[in-house]
Design a protein around this motif. Structure first.
Motif, mmCIF file in Angstrom:
data_model
loop_
_atom_site.group_PDB
_atom_site.id
_atom_site.type_symbol
_atom_site.label_atom_id
_atom_site.label_comp_id
_atom_site.label_asym_id
_atom_site.label_seq_id
_atom_site.Cartn_x
_atom_site.Cartn_y
_atom_site.Cartn_z
ATOM 1 N N GLU B 40 0.780 -0.990 -0.024
ATOM 2 C CA GLU B 40 0.004 0.080 -0.064
ATOM 3 C C GLU B 40 0.955 1.202 0.015
ATOM 4 O O GLU B 40 1.549 1.352 0.719
ATOM 5 C CB GLU B 40 -0.753 -0.059 1.256
ATOM 6 C CG GLU B 40 -1.554 1.337 1.298
ATOM 7 C CD GLU B 40 -2.905 1.441 2.053
ATOM 8 O OE1 GLU B 40 -2.797 0.661 3.295
ATOM 9 O OE2 GLU B 40 -4.039 1.937 1.869
ATOM 10 N N GLY B 43 -3.013 4.607 -1.240
ATOM 11 C CA GLY B 43 -4.303 4.361 -1.084
ATOM 12 C C GLY B 43 -5.287 4.982 -1.670
ATOM 13 O O GLY B 43 -6.564 4.776 -1.599
ATOM 14 N N HIS B 44 -4.958 6.005 -2.682
ATOM 15 C CA HIS B 44 -6.201 6.463 -3.467
ATOM 16 C C HIS B 44 -5.765 6.352 -4.832
ATOM 17 O O HIS B 44 -6.535 7.231 -5.901
ATOM 18 C CB HIS B 44 -5.990 7.978 -3.240
ATOM 19 C CG HIS B 44 -6.318 8.348 -1.800
ATOM 20 N ND1 HIS B 44 -5.415 8.659 -0.791
ATOM 21 C CD2 HIS B 44 -7.639 8.262 -1.222
ATOM 22 C CE1 HIS B 44 -6.296 8.985 0.335
ATOM 23 N NE2 HIS B 44 -7.542 8.665 0.002
ATOM 24 N N GLY B 45 -5.270 5.483 -5.336
ATOM 25 C CA GLY B 45 -4.787 5.124 -6.914
ATOM 26 C C GLY B 45 -3.840 6.015 -7.566
ATOM 27 O O GLY B 45 -3.984 6.037 -8.883
ATOM 28 N N GLU B 46 -3.158 6.534 -6.774
ATOM 29 C CA GLU B 46 -2.063 7.441 -7.632
ATOM 30 C C GLU B 46 -0.541 7.030 -7.749
ATOM 31 O O GLU B 46 -0.032 7.630 -8.570
ATOM 32 C CB GLU B 46 -1.827 8.841 -6.564
ATOM 33 C CG GLU B 46 -3.096 9.678 -6.516
ATOM 34 C CD GLU B 46 -3.597 10.477 -7.520
ATOM 35 O OE1 GLU B 46 -2.851 10.907 -8.276
ATOM 36 O OE2 GLU B 46 -4.840 11.169 -7.438
ATOM 37 N N GLY B 48 0.157 3.408 -7.698
ATOM 38 C CA GLY B 48 0.270 1.979 -8.245
ATOM 39 C C GLY B 48 1.141 0.996 -7.645
ATOM 40 O O GLY B 48 1.157 0.007 -7.928
ATOM 41 N N THR B 51 -0.640 -2.468 -7.333
ATOM 42 C CA THR B 51 -1.199 -2.933 -8.370
ATOM 43 C C THR B 51 -1.218 -4.320 -8.488
ATOM 44 O O THR B 51 -0.083 -5.046 -8.133
ATOM 45 C CB THR B 51 -0.211 -2.544 -9.732
ATOM 46 O OG1 THR B 51 -0.250 -0.959 -9.859
ATOM 47 C CG2 THR B 51 -0.931 -3.000 -10.940
ATOM 48 N N VAL B 59 -4.615 -3.234 -12.226
ATOM 49 C CA VAL B 59 -5.574 -2.509 -11.643
ATOM 50 C C VAL B 59 -4.892 -2.142 -10.181
ATOM 51 O O VAL B 59 -4.287 -2.795 -9.674
ATOM 52 C CB VAL B 59 -6.968 -3.066 -11.258
ATOM 53 C CG1 VAL B 59 -7.832 -3.612 -12.562
ATOM 54 C CG2 VAL B 59 -7.054 -4.224 -10.274
ATOM 55 N N ASN B 60 -5.560 -1.068 -9.552
ATOM 56 C CA ASN B 60 -5.254 -0.725 -8.130
ATOM 57 C C ASN B 60 -6.128 -1.161 -7.148
ATOM 58 O O ASN B 60 -6.918 -0.928 -7.197
ATOM 59 C CB ASN B 60 -5.286 1.137 -7.967
ATOM 60 C CG ASN B 60 -4.625 2.026 -8.846
ATOM 61 O OD1 ASN B 60 -3.577 1.594 -9.088
ATOM 62 N ND2 ASN B 60 -5.192 2.815 -9.716
ATOM 63 N N CYS B 62 -6.229 -1.208 -4.394
ATOM 64 C CA CYS B 62 -6.641 -0.291 -2.992
ATOM 65 C C CYS B 62 -7.999 0.367 -3.535
ATOM 66 O O CYS B 62 -8.611 0.843 -2.514
ATOM 67 C CB CYS B 62 -5.584 0.822 -2.699
ATOM 68 S SG CYS B 62 -5.733 2.003 -3.771
ATOM 69 N N LEU B 63 -8.312 0.384 -4.761
ATOM 70 C CA LEU B 63 -9.445 0.949 -4.992
ATOM 71 C C LEU B 63 -10.629 -0.148 -5.747
ATOM 72 O O LEU B 63 -11.340 0.330 -6.551
ATOM 73 C CB LEU B 63 -9.247 1.853 -6.159
ATOM 74 C CG LEU B 63 -8.634 3.335 -5.729
ATOM 75 C CD1 LEU B 63 -8.382 4.079 -7.052
ATOM 76 C CD2 LEU B 63 -9.236 3.800 -4.574
ATOM 77 N N GLY B 133 1.290 4.756 -14.676
ATOM 78 C CA GLY B 133 0.525 4.747 -13.273
ATOM 79 C C GLY B 133 1.251 4.147 -11.932
ATOM 80 O O GLY B 133 0.630 3.941 -10.846
ATOM 81 N N ASN B 134 2.450 3.986 -12.152
ATOM 82 C CA ASN B 134 3.460 3.460 -11.136
ATOM 83 C C ASN B 134 4.472 4.455 -10.787
ATOM 84 O O ASN B 134 5.435 4.841 -11.656
ATOM 85 C CB ASN B 134 3.832 2.205 -11.628
ATOM 86 C CG ASN B 134 3.002 1.001 -11.749
ATOM 87 O OD1 ASN B 134 2.289 1.032 -12.703
ATOM 88 N ND2 ASN B 134 2.738 0.125 -10.890
#
Lengths: 283, 164
Positions: B40, B43-46, B48, B51, B59-60, B62-63, B133-134
């Motif tokens: 983690e 925790g907000h998809g920012e 990665g 993943t 996908v993330n 955490c979301l 996204g990572n």
């Protein structure tokens, strides 16, 4: 950890609509809803998980239209043959949403219903004159996406309704299009300003036909710039004309100043983005 | 809170769990299954870091709410090696030195895996998009891109039955 809630898992659309009518918050991809719940901005008592509903996850066509289920993800739009053939403008917009992970989870329906003025799938859909289909236990109604968007975070969706599909006229093969977005960086950036442009273009006469222009993140809602479309249709689109038309973009946006940019900067960027788009599409 | 039963495949094994519905996929992977390779970060998809692959797509975790994985295949970093031998991506990250602190590595490798599953011969641009996204705050990404290219080459050699 997320606050406790009751989870409803419908096995078909009718059950989902009944859950929505009972006050449950719809969960589509979750990329916005879960973030808001984690931040404490929302604490729904009841959630209806739509993810099992295959009937809302399809991209279909009829003679004139592409019909996108509201659970179609941005990644589905980027990968689908139908959208690449008939809605390249939407593909371009969806390609700039978030990150690959967000695109693989976030849905078109969610992007629309959240009604962020900066939603990247929305300017292409508005420029293409898309319609949305709203369903409830009492039936179905259809309206133009442009009219559906009522303000930042606001739509005309009634509490008992679910956005179930988006209907977009197929673009013609000869139509040109471009979605141009300005963000702080390429990925995971919320648009500071964006423009979606499409039209048919005759390179001989430099005249355009059937234009659609919509700006994102520079007003309370994404809106078609009808006056600009008219100018595009009237003029022979040489270098001089596109410069003139692009410089008028500032008159058709109504931006705010916020953490990402000032209103004046956004106005200037609208002109620049439109100029870049018109230059690329006509020169 | 009424519990939910969720059936899914985790790293090739069928699983059926009954848990509170307010758990994310990330929480289930780490706290229910004890698979701590998935990290983690924000925790907000920012970032990665969390993943994983869901039906082969990055996908993330955490979301993703746990009920959303019903009937789907989840792959975490622990599921990439086969019979004790590393995935070509894991091997190439080690060989290239594409790891420093290591926190972003599992997510980075799974984003790369998602790319190579649909495109065995990606360009530099396609690699950059796939890992956009990572976040990695150590390496500067150059060695990561090199490692993904190497894995693509090695993967191809394998698929072609040893021919180069």
């Amino acid at each position: 950890m997320l606050k406790a809630f009751e989870l409803i898992r419908p096995s078909n659309l009718a059950e989902a609509l009944a859950a929505v009518a009972s006050g449950a918050t719809p969960l589509a991809g979750g990329t916005d809803l879960l973030v808001r719940m984690k931040k404490g901005m929302l604490a729904p008592k009841k959630i209806v998980d739509l993810s099992g509903l295959k009937e809302l996850s399809e991209i279909k066509e009829d003679e004139e239209n592409i019909i996108l289920g509201s659970l179609v993800t941005h990644g589905d739009v980027v990968d689908s043959e139908l959208t690449n053939n008939y809605l390249p403008l939407l593909v371009q917009g969806c390609r700039t949403v978030g990150s690959p992970q967000i695109r693989n989870t976030g849905t078109l329906g969610g992007n629309i219903v959240n009604a962020s003025p900066a939603a990247d799938s929305v300017p292409p859909l508005v420029a293409l004159g898309a319609k949305v289909v709203l369903s409830s236990v009492n039936g179905e109604r259809e309206m133009k996406l442009q009219e559906f968007l009522a303000g930042p975070g606001k739509t005309l969706k009634r509490p008992d309704e679910l956005l179930t599909s988006i209907v977009v006229k197929k673009m013609k093969p000869e139509e040109r299009c471009l979605y141009r977005k300005l963000g702080q960086r390429k990925s995971l950036a919320i648009s500071i300003a964006s423009v979606a442009v499409k039209f048919g273009f005759d390179p001989e006469t430099k005249k355009c036909s059937n234009p659609g222009v919509a700006f994102g993140a520079v007003g309370p809602v994404v809106r078609r710039a009808v006056e600009l479309e008219r100018l595009l249709e009237q003029k022979k689109l040489d270098q001089q004309a596109i410069k003139e038309i692009a410089s008028k973009a500032r008159e058709f946006c109504d931006p705010i100043s916020d953490i990402r940019a000032s209103a004046e900067y956004r106005r200037e960027m609208c002109c620049s983005l439109l100029y870049e788009a018109l230059y690329e599409l006509t020169c | 809170m009424e519990k939910v039963t969720v059936n899914f495949t985790l790293n090739g094994d069928h699983e059926s769990i009954t848990v509170n519905p307010n758990l994310t996929l990330l929480e289930v992977i780490r706290d229910v299954f004890g698979l701590t390779g998935t990290k983690e970060g924000c925790g907000h998809g920012e970032c990665g870091a969390c993943t994983v692959l869901l039906n082969g797509k990055a996908v993330n975790s955490c979301l993703v709410l746990i009920s959303q994985v019903e009937g789907k295949e989840v792959t975490t970093i622990e599921g990439l090696s086969r019979d004790g031998s590393l995935d070509p991506l894991q091997a190439s990250f080690i060989e290239t030195g594409a790891i420093q602190c290591g926190y972003c590595t599992p997510g980075m490798i799974l984003s790369a895996k998602s790319l190579l599953l649909k495109n065995g011969n990606p360009s530099d641009e396609e690699i950059k998009t796939a890992i956009s996204g990572n976040l990695c705050r150590c390496t500067g990404y150059a060695k990561i891109i090199k490692a993904i290219k190497l894995a693509a080459r090695n993967g191809k050699t394998k698929d072609a039955g040893g021919e180069s």
